[in-house]
Design a protein around this motif. Structure first.
Motif, mmCIF file in Angstrom:
data_model
loop_
_atom_site.group_PDB
_atom_site.id
_atom_site.type_symbol
_atom_site.label_atom_id
_atom_site.label_comp_id
_atom_site.label_asym_id
_atom_site.label_seq_id
_atom_site.Cartn_x
_atom_site.Cartn_y
_atom_site.Cartn_z
ATOM 1 N N THR A 186 43.623 36.820 -16.319
ATOM 2 C CA THR A 186 42.599 37.525 -15.542
ATOM 3 C C THR A 186 42.174 36.753 -14.286
ATOM 4 O OG1 THR A 186 40.835 36.468 -16.814
ATOM 5 C CG2 THR A 186 41.633 38.596 -17.627
ATOM 6 N N GLY A 187 42.555 35.479 -14.218
ATOM 7 C CA GLY A 187 42.132 34.668 -13.079
ATOM 8 C C GLY A 187 40.650 34.309 -13.131
ATOM 9 N N ARG A 188 40.052 34.443 -14.285
ATOM 10 C CA ARG A 188 38.631 34.096 -14.444
ATOM 11 C C ARG A 188 38.508 32.624 -14.842
ATOM 12 N NH1 ARG A 188 36.241 37.258 -11.430
ATOM 13 N NH2 ARG A 188 38.296 36.935 -10.572
ATOM 14 N N ILE A 189 37.365 32.026 -14.527
ATOM 15 C CA ILE A 189 37.109 30.643 -14.937
ATOM 16 C C ILE A 189 36.511 30.666 -16.340
ATOM 17 C CG2 ILE A 189 35.750 28.566 -14.479
ATOM 18 C CD1 ILE A 189 37.943 29.032 -12.400
ATOM 19 N N PHE A 190 37.049 29.822 -17.209
ATOM 20 C CA PHE A 190 36.488 29.637 -18.541
ATOM 21 C C PHE A 190 36.150 28.163 -18.718
ATOM 22 C CE2 PHE A 190 36.590 28.208 -22.848
ATOM 23 C CZ PHE A 190 35.781 29.130 -23.478
ATOM 24 N N GLN A 191 34.968 27.899 -19.205
ATOM 25 C CA GLN A 191 34.587 26.526 -19.580
ATOM 26 C C GLN A 191 33.949 26.536 -20.956
ATOM 27 O OE1 GLN A 191 33.367 24.356 -15.356
ATOM 28 N NE2 GLN A 191 31.978 24.163 -17.055
ATOM 29 N N GLU A 192 34.359 25.587 -21.793
ATOM 30 C CA GLU A 192 33.666 25.366 -23.062
ATOM 31 C C GLU A 192 32.441 24.499 -22.751
ATOM 32 O OE1 GLU A 192 36.078 23.406 -26.006
ATOM 33 O OE2 GLU A 192 34.716 23.923 -27.651
ATOM 34 N N GLY A 193 31.318 24.845 -23.343
ATOM 35 C CA GLY A 193 30.053 24.212 -22.965
ATOM 36 C C GLY A 193 29.805 22.840 -23.563
ATOM 37 N N PHE A 194 30.526 21.848 -23.055
ATOM 38 C CA PHE A 194 30.223 20.466 -23.436
ATOM 39 C C PHE A 194 29.461 19.812 -22.281
ATOM 40 C CE2 PHE A 194 33.476 20.974 -26.753
ATOM 41 C CZ PHE A 194 32.747 20.486 -27.822
ATOM 42 N N MET A 195 28.121 19.965 -22.327
ATOM 43 C CA MET A 195 27.289 19.576 -21.189
ATOM 44 C C MET A 195 27.357 18.080 -20.897
ATOM 45 S SD MET A 195 25.909 19.069 -24.080
ATOM 46 C CE MET A 195 24.646 18.495 -25.143
ATOM 47 N N TYR A 196 27.644 17.253 -21.927
ATOM 48 C CA TYR A 196 27.634 15.795 -21.698
ATOM 49 C C TYR A 196 28.716 15.371 -20.702
ATOM 50 C CZ TYR A 196 31.743 15.153 -24.737
ATOM 51 O OH TYR A 196 33.002 15.196 -25.276
ATOM 52 N N MET A 197 29.762 16.201 -20.571
ATOM 53 C CA MET A 197 30.845 15.849 -19.642
ATOM 54 C C MET A 197 30.399 15.936 -18.186
ATOM 55 S SD MET A 197 34.187 17.674 -21.235
ATOM 56 C CE MET A 197 34.629 17.517 -22.967
ATOM 57 N N HIS A 198 29.237 16.561 -17.960
ATOM 58 C CA HIS A 198 28.789 16.809 -16.590
ATOM 59 C C HIS A 198 27.739 15.808 -16.120
ATOM 60 C CE1 HIS A 198 31.068 20.589 -16.415
ATOM 61 N NE2 HIS A 198 30.860 20.574 -17.717
ATOM 62 N N HIS A 199 27.473 14.799 -16.939
ATOM 63 C CA HIS A 199 26.611 13.694 -16.504
ATOM 64 C C HIS A 199 27.538 12.527 -16.154
ATOM 65 C CE1 HIS A 199 23.917 10.242 -16.644
ATOM 66 N NE2 HIS A 199 22.906 11.088 -16.536
ATOM 67 N N PRO A 200 27.262 11.813 -15.050
ATOM 68 C CA PRO A 200 28.187 10.749 -14.620
ATOM 69 C C PRO A 200 28.390 9.631 -15.641
ATOM 70 C CG PRO A 200 26.210 10.834 -13.209
ATOM 71 C CD PRO A 200 26.169 12.038 -14.088
ATOM 72 N N GLN A 201 27.520 9.554 -16.654
ATOM 73 C CA GLN A 201 27.741 8.542 -17.696
ATOM 74 C C GLN A 201 29.101 8.753 -18.385
ATOM 75 O OE1 GLN A 201 24.721 7.043 -20.717
ATOM 76 N NE2 GLN A 201 25.828 8.533 -21.950
#
Ligand SMILES: NC(=O)c1ccc[n+]([C@@H]2O[C@H](COP(=O)([O-])OP(=O)(O)OC[C@H]3O[C@@H](n4cnc5c(N)ncnc54)[C@H](OP(=O)(O)O)[C@@H]3O)[C@@H](O)[C@H]2O)c1
Length: 354
Positions: free
Chosen positions: A120-135
């Motif tokens: 479909t050309g859609r973006i899918f992300q699994e919600g692992f929020m910790y990956m989005h902090h620079p730590q």
């Protein structure tokens, strides 16, 4: 509380009206390039009530979401067994999807989601929020540096990772449901076990796991894991040992140990937005000699806000989705193998026909 929309903002619908949906709403609104336009529930009345309570302009049922032209992306916050069917359906209907973790306990189902995203050309992300902090990327750097000048730990040898939280509370009942694909591994273990894959950049070649069963959820015959202990060996030789529990006092910890030191944090999945602290322990073998110190990551931001900012960037084609589809497939494969080790079998999926 109404969201003022800017041109090119990603217009989000929140699907499901539970605690995570209510808690994360403000972080979506704070995310650059994001606006919340709609709340979706199983019933119109509940959707309307949630929307009114939280200042969301529009409300609808799940079935109506796909046809809305005021929604670009859907944040799925449903119980686990509904993640794959709704992710597939919504992408088929033209929406980008951020689905709460864990996507699925089956590798083949994660592959189906990846295929739907590709088709479909859609973006899918699994919600692992910790990956989005620079730590998190910093810990990956530390893990993969090896024995070079400036390395805190030398060559990574051992990862310890735990996520324990007492979920014997009324609002967390879905975690105890076998029919809803609950269990400590699904709800909590997915964090440290997945973190080990991230740190090594590898898939485990060997997994051992044992579990203690939670009492069956009311009305169900089968149990899920209340606690599990897991060990893994990765192709590079790195070992992981850790566990998860939803029936004990809290205990969250991640420690990386290498040939000349260790780094640990008590906040691997919820680092402080202003000041995240990594604790460094130098062994006698460290080039600088033994000792301890801290590394501080200032102003890393709120992990959920960062997650929605990054997803909006991925939708605009500016960054790649995090995690990647390949990582999500590997994550499901690992969970499936751990479940097989402990003898947990969920009802096989009925495919994307929601
Ligand atoms: N990333 C994180 O930190 C984090 C934290 C908590 C939870 N989560 C994840 O988010 C997901 C949702 O967890 P949650 O604690 O918010 O809530 P939940 O109690 O698991 O359910 C969330 C919502 O799902 C909807 N739903 C649809 N079918 C349902 C059914 N048969 N039974 C019950 N609810 C149903 C309900 O909303 P309607 O009544 O409006 O339809 C309900 O409020 C889980 O996958 C969990 O792992 C992630």
């Amino acid at each position: 509380m109404c969201d003022a929309q800017r041109m090119n903002d990603v217009r989000w619908a929140v699907m499901g009206t539970g605690r995570i949906a209510a808690g994360v709403l403000k972080h979506i609104r704070e995310a650059e390039g994001c606006v919340v336009t709609c709340a979706a529930s199983r019933t119109t009345d509940r959707a309307r009530a949630f929307a009114d309570e939280h200042g969301v302009p529009e409300a609808c049922t799940y079935d109506e979401l796909g046809n809305r032209d005021d929604v670009d992306a859907v944040y799925i916050t449903l119980p686990n067994h509904l993640h794959v069917p709704w992710s597939c359906r919504l992408m088929e209907e033209g929406k980008h999807v951020l689905c709460e973790k864990p996507l699925t306990p089956w590798e083949s189902e994660a592959e189906r989601v990846a295929e739907a995203a590709t088709k479909t050309g859609r973006i899918f992300q699994e919600g692992f929020m910790y990956m989005h902090h620079p730590q998190t990327p910093r810990l990956v750097d530390i893990a993969q540096m090896g024995e070079v000048a400036g390395s805190h730990i030398g060559a990574l040898q051992f990862i310890r990772g735990f996520h324990c939280m007492d979920l014997r509370v009324p609002h967390a009942w879905t975690r105890f449901s076998h029919a809803m694909e609950g269990g400590a591994i699904m709800d909590l273990g997915c964090y440290p076990f997945g973190f080990a894959r991230l740190l090594t950049g590898e898939e485990p070649e060997e997994i051992r796991a044992v579990a203690r069963w939670a009492p069956p959820h009311e009305g169900e015959a089968l149990s899920v894991d209340g606690e599990a202990a897991v060990s893994m060996r990765f192709p590079s030789g790195v070992l992981f040992a850790g566990g998860c529990s939803m029936e004990s006092a809290s205990g969250v910890y991640l420690k990386l140990t290498g040939s000349w030191g260790s780094v640990w944090t008590g906040w691997p999945y919820g680092p402080d937005p202003q000041r995240a602290v990594l604790h460094i322990e130098r062994a006698a073998t460290h080039p600088q000699g033994p000792g301890s110190s801290e590394e501080v990551i200032e102003q890393g931001g709120e992990r959920f806000t960062n997650q929605f900012r990054d997803m909006a960037g991925a939708i605009r084609g500016e960054v790649s989705p995090t995690p990647t589809l390949a990582w999500t497939i590997g994550q499901a494969a690992m969970i499936e193998r751990i479940h097989r080790q402990i003898g947990l079998e969920f009802t096989p999926p009925d495919h994307c026909g929601t």
